[in-house]
Scaffold this motif. Sequence first.
Motif, short mmCIF file in Angstrom:
data_model
loop_
_atom_site.label_atom_id
_atom_site.label_comp_id
_atom_site.label_asym_id
_atom_site.label_seq_id
_atom_site.Cartn_x
_atom_site.Cartn_y
_atom_site.Cartn_z
N ALA A 32 0.84 -1.21 0.00
CA ALA A 32 0.00 0.00 0.00
C ALA A 32 0.87 1.26 0.00
O ALA A 32 0.57 2.22 -0.71
CB ALA A 32 -0.94 0.00 1.21
N LEU A 33 1.94 1.25 0.77
CA LEU A 33 2.84 2.41 0.79
C LEU A 33 3.53 2.60 -0.56
O LEU A 33 3.70 3.73 -1.02
CB LEU A 33 3.86 2.27 1.90
N LEU A 39 1.40 6.67 -6.73
CA LEU A 39 0.25 7.53 -7.02
C LEU A 39 0.59 9.00 -6.82
O LEU A 39 0.21 9.86 -7.61
CB LEU A 39 -0.92 7.12 -6.14
N GLU A 40 1.32 9.31 -5.74
CA GLU A 40 1.71 10.69 -5.48
C GLU A 40 2.68 11.22 -6.53
O GLU A 40 2.71 12.42 -6.80
CB GLU A 40 2.30 10.82 -4.08
N SER A 41 3.48 10.34 -7.12
CA SER A 41 4.38 10.80 -8.17
C SER A 41 3.63 11.13 -9.45
O SER A 41 4.11 11.91 -10.27
CB SER A 41 5.45 9.74 -8.45
N LEU A 42 2.46 10.56 -9.65
CA LEU A 42 1.65 10.84 -10.85
C LEU A 42 0.90 12.16 -10.76
O LEU A 42 0.70 12.83 -11.77
CB LEU A 42 0.64 9.72 -11.08
N PHE A 43 0.45 12.51 -9.55
CA PHE A 43 -0.39 13.69 -9.37
C PHE A 43 0.35 14.75 -8.55
O PHE A 43 0.65 14.52 -7.38
CB PHE A 43 -1.68 13.33 -8.61
N GLY A 50 -10.95 14.65 -5.75
CA GLY A 50 -11.67 13.49 -5.22
C GLY A 50 -11.20 12.17 -5.80
O GLY A 50 -11.22 11.15 -5.13
N TRP A 51 -10.77 12.18 -7.08
CA TRP A 51 -10.30 10.94 -7.69
C TRP A 51 -9.02 10.44 -7.03
O TRP A 51 -8.81 9.24 -6.90
CB TRP A 51 -10.08 11.14 -9.19
N PHE A 52 -8.18 11.36 -6.64
CA PHE A 52 -6.95 10.95 -5.96
C PHE A 52 -7.29 10.22 -4.67
O PHE A 52 -6.73 9.15 -4.39
CB PHE A 52 -6.07 12.17 -5.65
N ASP A 53 -8.21 10.78 -3.90
CA ASP A 53 -8.62 10.14 -2.64
C ASP A 53 -9.25 8.78 -2.90
O ASP A 53 -9.00 7.81 -2.17
CB ASP A 53 -9.60 11.03 -1.87
N GLY A 59 -6.85 1.54 -3.42
CA GLY A 59 -5.58 0.80 -3.42
C GLY A 59 -5.20 0.31 -2.03
O GLY A 59 -4.75 -0.83 -1.87
N PHE A 60 -5.39 1.16 -1.04
CA PHE A 60 -5.03 0.78 0.33
C PHE A 60 -5.88 -0.41 0.79
O PHE A 60 -5.35 -1.41 1.30
CB PHE A 60 -5.21 1.96 1.28
N PHE A 61 -7.19 -0.33 0.61
CA PHE A 61 -8.05 -1.41 1.08
C PHE A 61 -7.88 -2.69 0.25
O PHE A 61 -8.04 -3.79 0.77
CB PHE A 61 -9.51 -0.97 1.13
#
Length: 103
Positions: A32-33, A39-43, A50-53, A59-61
């Motif tokens: 998950a990390l 994901l953070e490198s993409l955005f 809201g899509w990021f969240d 992904g986390f779940f």
Amino acid sequence: MSLENYQKLKFRYKAYFVFICWGGIVVGLYPALQYVQWLESLFPISERNGWFDFLYLTGFFTCVGVGWLVITWIICKFKGWQWNQAIDYFIKYKNYPEHWFKD
């Protein structure tokens, strides 16, 4: 499983449920990390909405769920259970053996 049935279980079998829950979280944290860092490198921060969240939480779940299945599989291998037995016990919460319950 109802709370009443859970309370009737012997401590050893209650521990399986707790171990699967927390073990799934621990096993799923590393993937998950890694997913979150990707994901953070993409955005960039300014484009997160809201899509990021949604992607972050999904992904986390998903990683935690896969970790939960991995821990269940490991318990099956050590206990010598069939996979369908573990599905019944830990996912469907049914068909428990009588010796799992307190007298």
